[in-house]
Design an enzyme around this catalytic site. Sequence first.
Site, PDB file in Angstrom:
ATOM      1  N   GLY A  89       5.447  25.489 -60.471  1.00  0.00           N
ATOM      2  CA  GLY A  89       6.175  25.936 -59.292  1.00  0.00           C
ATOM      3  C   GLY A  89       5.681  27.216 -58.673  1.00  0.00           C
ATOM      4  O   GLY A  89       6.223  27.663 -57.666  1.00  0.00           O
ATOM      5  N   ASP A 113      15.253  16.547 -62.274  1.00  0.00           N
ATOM      6  CA  ASP A 113      14.493  17.129 -63.362  1.00  0.00           C
ATOM      7  C   ASP A 113      15.497  17.593 -64.395  1.00  0.00           C
ATOM      8  O   ASP A 113      15.863  18.746 -64.429  1.00  0.00           O
ATOM      9  CB  ASP A 113      13.717  18.327 -62.810  1.00  0.00           C
ATOM     10  CG  ASP A 113      12.302  18.347 -63.329  1.00  0.00           C
ATOM     11  OD1 ASP A 113      11.967  17.494 -64.156  1.00  0.00           O
ATOM     12  OD2 ASP A 113      11.558  19.224 -62.900  1.00  0.00           O
TER      13      ASP A 113
END
Lengths: 501, 501
Positions: free
Chosen positions: A177, A265
Amino acid sequence: MNRPSGLRFRPLGIDSAHDHIVYMNAGCHICRAEGFAAQTRLVVAANGHSLIATLNTVHSDLLGIDEVSLSVSAQQRLGVVAGDQLYFSHVPVLRAESFIREKLYGHRLNGPHFEAIVADTVNGRLSDLHLAAFVAACAGERLDIRETASLTRAMVAAGARLDWGSHPVVDKHCVGGLPGNRTTPIVVAIVTAAGLLMPKTSSRAITSPAGTADTMEVLAPVDLDLSAIRRVVERTGGCVVWGGGMQLSPADDLLIRIERSLDLDSDGQLVASILSKKIAAGSDRVLIDLPVGPSAKVRSAVLARKLSKRLCRVGAELGLMVETVLSDGSQPIGRGIGPALEARDLLQVLRNDAEAPGDLRLRALWLAGRVLEMGDAAAPGEGMSRAAELLEQGLAWRQFEAICEAQGGLRSVPCAPLTEVVTAAQAGRVTQIDNRVLARIAKLAGAPEAKAAGVDLHIKLGQRVEAGQPLFTLHAEAPGELRYAARYAAEQTGVIGIHHD
Amino acid sequence: MNRPSGLRFRPLGIDSAHDHIVYMNAGCHICRAEGFAAQTRLVVAANGHSLIATLNTVHSDLLGIDEVSLSVSAQQRLGVVAGDQLYFSHVPVLRAESFIREKLYGHRLNGPHFEAIVADTVNGRLSDLHLAAFVAACAGERLDIRETASLTRAMVAAGARLDWGSHPVVDKHCVGGLPGNRTTPIVVAIVTAAGLLMPKTSSRAITSPAGTADTMEVLAPVDLDLSAIRRVVERTGGCVVWGGGMQLSPADDLLIRIERSLDLDSDGQLVASILSKKIAAGSDRVLIDLPVGPSAKVRSAVLARKLSKRLCRVGAELGLMVETVLSDGSQPIGRGIGPALEARDLLQVLRNDAEAPGDLRLRALWLAGRVLEMGDAAAPGEGMSRAAELLEQGLAWRQFEAICEAQGGLRSVPCAPLTEVVTAAQAGRVTQIDNRVLARIAKLAGAPEAKAAGVDLHIKLGQRVEAGQPLFTLHAEAPGELRYAARYAAEQTGVIGIHHD
């Protein structure tokens, strides 16, 4: 219910990713006799192999009534060529389906349940719909620690498992990320320079502008077979290679696709995903970096701590020493975003260049220090200074060169032929950088397929800028991609937040 | 992110059912510039309309780099023809996706949440994966009564709603799973003969060998438009037509597909499915038949009572009077399984033929009696005897003829040209009949597409049979189908369980 009469294979070259599709003329005898309609799941057999695919019926002369086609992945899996005869039958009832239903109905699953689900995932017997239901069944804290451990174990067992014949085997993982956060090759160079074993298998980008394997590929070949990797590791103690071809936790790759599509997720599946890959790769001591920031994957320290606890506990269940670090995920690391730009940054750090990005250097040293301590190559509290020594004395660079040579030869970093500078519309202080939008711009510019493409960032949070000052430079290999990236960047006024002060 | 340059449409005729697929040459500028890879979801626009589709990339000369194709459903929805220009953009973030995630994370959803999910389902913006996640999110008792009512309301609101201008409007529904259970046309004939309004919209078979609409179509046209239906109902007080073309609760049809694929039938979604269709069809008093049996849809009385309670409570929330009956679901009703064979049975009942199957007659009278009482056309407890009067006096048959005439004319029932008798392998007593396997045999024989195809059952539970005595007769219109059905039937030794006594 196997029918004696089949259909003749004709390739159409349609790629539906991992979702196996079988194409039949709607008027063919199989559709008519078996009552197969579009979206029916059926067993396709050829050459002694079989798989389960979803039917699409063809209402044109694309296929004759005695012909059949398969999506590219199904074709490859069955190994069929034009003219081969394919046979069809009804799908048996899968136990995995009933286990997924049980989980949805709130029951706890055990080891054999997860083994059945993972096996049918890897064998391509479960449809994407079933995988979506499984991912959904595990979302929202519905996997407890024991279930997460069972799932992880099942995922490891369903693939290959490497054994390096020596311990400890250290590893380092980042829960993604954060653009430009390419510390891994530096960490590998430092800790293997200290004599530790760190055979690093990395992934390519799936939704990001570069994965570690993409960046490393700028500098050396990464697509090595297992025996080649063993030679590299024997010679140097480490490697940075692409792990995708090695069948390490292959269920993970299939489930991740679905999780990405659903943007789901769950902590349970994230933990099983990470740890199954590490165990399959033969690691026994793993440092996991959790960048925390509003536009990073983990958005708050509270969530990071919860995830950290689960990682460590499940790791312990599986005999894996796991340590985690919460790191700053508020802005990109280094300057480059994209394979070649990131490779440039990490080379600068390894070569101790004066212009090397300080944040990337510091972060790599910090993580390498922790790995050195975990691997008993530095006393507690002394890892980072030991890492700095190894870097400053040029030992890490020499080691990195050796690894690249062993992998097939160090390459020079390409430069993008086309660039465009994006400047500040106003003066002020940089108060916010949107990681996700920057990643998207880099992808529009062509990364990771176009290795030299991406974004070169010229500012950091808190910095003062003048109106017209360059904020970042777009790098592209093709004019169209440069244009798209520039147009999108122009629309995203919030990507770099600048406030008057 | 709309791109000014599009691709030229070329039809390929690939039917992927409701799942919209867009096919592009992997080398086309859209794939390259936008970073679209196989399985990416994207917005496709043409002629002022747009939809969301899943990308399949083509690695052959099936499509040129300036061409694009769509699956049949997507092509129809956009109304494009060869040569039309199509445009592409990235999918916006859908609120419905985050609501589905919220439900998965254990939050309760409210009316606007369900409205968003249902709207994006009907608009084709949610992928099948998202729908699977939604179905999974609602499974296992995760919808409470208020949520079920909100979902039902949202499903009604997303489609057309009929108004018959008069009350009460009665209806009758059976929660499937029982072959041959074709009471509906008989019930409609009886209760409309008593003066009640019963405009019945029915479905075609999806996984069964015949839906009510398939059976009725043997006897009269059922594919009427709304104004034709109104004329039939004005003239006769009733109808038995196909409801699929009227956009009554269209989300239901889309969700049912996914539930079938996953074999997931949560009570919450089942209730929303049934009640949304009834409310949209303009009914206000509904009798729901729940056949209970080991191979019926509802497998135990406990489960049936739970479902019954939810049906009644959600009905009450929505101003719908719902009554349920638990009925025997241990074996098929009547003798025929398949459109024409079932039509033959129900005609025998309506005509008071001596050989009419007694179980079908009794069941139809019982249900009609309950509907008469619900519609205030019979005093409590007197419905069944009133129904029997109407049947025996020939009023129901006269009424049924009138309805068929109004729908376009009573048709004669076709006979299958091919039959094959399956006999008992041993003497004994019939202790078990597998509804699901019988249904499958009837489908393999060609039902419901081949109207005359199916199974004619010659025995009932508890009956004594001799070795070699006919158990059932296969009916087929094509030799191949007869052969497949016979072969499958020969393998299914347990379909009719016979025990020595």
